[in-house]
Design an enzyme around this catalytic site. Structure first.
Site, PDB file in Angstrom:
ATOM      1  CG  ASP A   1      -1.766   1.173   1.412  1.00  0.00           C
ATOM      2  OD1 ASP A   1      -1.571   2.165   0.674  1.00  0.00           O
ATOM      3  OD2 ASP A   1      -2.654   1.129   2.277  1.00  0.00           O
TER       4      ASP A   1
ATOM      5  CE1 TYR B   1      -4.127  -1.381  11.385  1.00  0.00           C
ATOM      6  CE2 TYR B   1      -4.621   0.961  11.322  1.00  0.00           C
ATOM      7  CZ  TYR B   1      -4.794  -0.314  10.828  1.00  0.00           C
ATOM      8  OH  TYR B   1      -5.633  -0.513   9.758  1.00  0.00           O
TER       9      TYR B   1
ATOM     10  CE  LYS C   1      -5.740  -6.142  11.320  1.00  0.00           C
ATOM     11  NZ  LYS C   1      -4.967  -6.726  12.406  1.00  0.00           N
TER      12      LYS C   1
HETATM   13  P1  13P Z   1      -6.171   8.444  10.398  1.00  0.00           P
HETATM   14  O1  13P Z   1      -7.332   9.164   9.744  1.00  0.00           O
HETATM   15  O2  13P Z   1      -5.631   9.144  11.587  1.00  0.00           O
HETATM   16  O3  13P Z   1      -5.137   8.029   9.403  1.00  0.00           O
HETATM   17  O4  13P Z   1      -6.705   7.038  11.005  1.00  0.00           O
HETATM   18  C1  13P Z   1      -7.736   6.314  10.456  1.00  0.00           C
HETATM   19  C2  13P Z   1      -7.267   5.254   9.563  1.00  0.00           C
HETATM   20  O5  13P Z   1      -7.706   5.201   8.444  1.00  0.00           O
HETATM   21  C3  13P Z   1      -6.288   4.273  10.101  1.00  0.00           C
HETATM   22  O6  13P Z   1      -5.405   3.867   9.112  1.00  0.00           O
HETATM   23  P1  13P Z   2      -5.282  -0.546   4.802  1.00  0.00           P
HETATM   24  O1  13P Z   2      -4.558  -1.536   5.671  1.00  0.00           O
HETATM   25  O2  13P Z   2      -5.898  -1.194   3.609  1.00  0.00           O
HETATM   26  O3  13P Z   2      -4.413   0.619   4.444  1.00  0.00           O
HETATM   27  O4  13P Z   2      -6.511  -0.003   5.631  1.00  0.00           O
HETATM   28  C1  13P Z   2      -6.249   0.732   6.762  1.00  0.00           C
HETATM   29  C2  13P Z   2      -7.430   1.107   7.566  1.00  0.00           C
HETATM   30  O5  13P Z   2      -7.245   1.456   8.693  1.00  0.00           O
HETATM   31  C3  13P Z   2      -8.772   1.052   7.014  1.00  0.00           C
HETATM   32  O6  13P Z   2      -9.720   1.562   7.916  1.00  0.00           O
HETATM   33 MG    MG Z   3      -4.142   2.070   3.179  1.00  0.00          MG
HETATM   34 MG    MG Z   4      -4.920  -2.162   2.043  1.00  0.00          MG
END
Ligand code: 13P
Ligand code: 13P
Ligand code: MG
Ligand code: MG
Length: 374
Positions: A15, A237, A240
């Site tokens: 990603d 984190y 994922k």
């Molecule tokens: P942020 O908007 O702070 O990036 O967190 C939400 C999210 O999408 C986690 O990856």
């Molecule tokens: P990704 O792992 O696909 O970037 O997604 C992150 C996330 O926090 C979605 O809510």
């Molecule tokens: Mg992402």
């Molecule tokens: Mg992803």
């Protein structure tokens, strides 16, 4: 390149920026990756390639003669992600460079953020393979479907009726917390195998191998799954892992339809919103590999290929683009509604121990001093 020669299939994904949020890959990133891999193909580094996406993960599928863990191939993937990240930054994509967790490439892309599934195989007369690509979930999401393909006679008729499969398979399972592995035989050790892989956040299937006596050498994988754990590398984190897998089919292995059959059941996986929720995984055609609702629900696509005698990738065939999976999709949407209604409650939200690397500990820390002894 010819039948009976060794060839390596590498699926490397990252990603490097979502459009918008964590939704999907921008076409400009795919275009850049296509351009760079076409150059490498011309120079003879790789034999063939295909670039695609699943959600916000850019997917490089390559064939070559360099074996697994090749510095050259991993370096190529790393440079491709790096260059495409520059475009992601230019476009202001969300989380540009999200999975490139280290600054400099040091010979192997494992442990640097991107996910890797690779197998070196002796090319059979006809070599059907399926590459699976998931978004919004973790490697353990493959445990159930891979188990079903290679060990469950209710899924794979060949285990019962094909003399070339009747002896079963060997499963290499990784303990991704303790960094250990064990090989278990199926069907003899079926219950031991299930005791481990049912705990899918910790024990993940890395490879499936044939047994002695199979037409395919017993040290040659017939399935491989990416097992990178992003939080272990980043310490927090960052998204994922969004795993990938390569599965070989037919001629003493599960038939194509036996490889796809497990996905007719949209099992619960962890990931989804903020990597913190359980939800069903939906088998979708490529055009729907676009997590939207609550950043999901988690998706899986299946691309079908024949590798020809020259190592060319003949495909992809968008295997879940079929009405036969409509009911799985409908069921998944029903489960989506049901799970969503739990809001922040477990078991929709992941259990505490799996929330350790999310932003939740920050909230609990704030309350720490307000707790009184009972
Ligand atoms: P942020 O908007 O702070 O990036 O967190 C939400 C999210 O999408 C986690 O990856
Ligand atoms: P990704 O792992 O696909 O970037 O997604 C992150 C996330 O926090 C979605 O809510
Ligand atoms: Mg992402
Ligand atoms: Mg992803």
């Amino acid at each position: 390149m010819a039948i009976g020669e060794k060839i390596t299939i590498s699926v490397i994904k990252a990603d490097i920026g979502g459009w918008p949020g964590h939704h999907k890959v921008h076409p400009a990133l795919i275009e850049k990756a296509n351009e760079l891999l076409a150059k490498s193909k011309e120079e003879g580094t790789i034999i063939d390639f295909h670039v695609t996406y699943c959600g916000d993960d850019l997917q490089l599928i390559m064939t070559h003669k360099k074996g697994v863990d090749s510095e050259e191939i991993h370096g190529l993937a790393w440079d491709t992600f790096k260059e495409a990240t520059e475009i992601a930054k230019e476009l202001g994509l969300y989380g540009a460079g999200q999975d490139l967790l280290k600054d400099a490439f040091s010979g192997n892309i494992r442990g640097m953020g991107p996910g890797v599934a690779e197998m070196e195989i002796t090319l059979r007369r006809s070599e059907p393979i399926v590459t699976f690509h998931m978004d919004k979930t973790e490697p353990g999401a493959f445990n159930l479907p891979i188990f079903r393909m290679f060990a469950d006679p209710f899924n794979t008729a060949g285990l019962v009726i094909d003399p070339h499969m009747h002896m079963g398979f060997r499963f290499e399972v990784w303990d991704i917390m303790e960094h250990k592995r064990v090989i278990l035989n199926s069907p003899e050790e079926l219950y031991d195998l299930l005791a481990l892989i049912g705990a899918k956040s910790r024990y993940v299937i890395k490879h499936v191998f044939p047994k002695e006596g199979h037409a395919i050498p017993s040290d040659e994988p017939v399935a491989v799954i990416s097992t990178e754990k992003l939080f272990e590398i980043a310490g927090e984190y960052v998204g994922k892992d969004d795993p990938v897998a390569i599965v070989r089919a037919q001629s003493g292995l599960p038939a194509l339809g036996e490889v796809l059959e497990p996905f007719a059941f949209p099992h619960l996986v962890s990931g989804w919103m903020r990597g913190s929720h359980n939800g069903p995984i939906i088998p979708v055609p490529l055009k729907y590999a676009t997590p939207s609702r609550f950043d999901g629900p988690p998706r899986v696509i299946a691309l079908g290929w024949q590798i020809n005698k020259n190592g060319r990738l003949i495909g992809p065939v968008d295997l879940f683009d079929d009405v036969a999976f409509d009911d799985a999709r409908r069921k998944a949407l029903e489960i989506t509604d049901y799970m969503r209604r739990h809001g922040p409650f477990e078991p929709h939200r992941l259990p505490l121990e799996e929330m350790e690397y999310t932003t939740l500990p920050g909230i609990l820390e704030k309350l720490k001093d307000r707790f009184e002894e009972l």
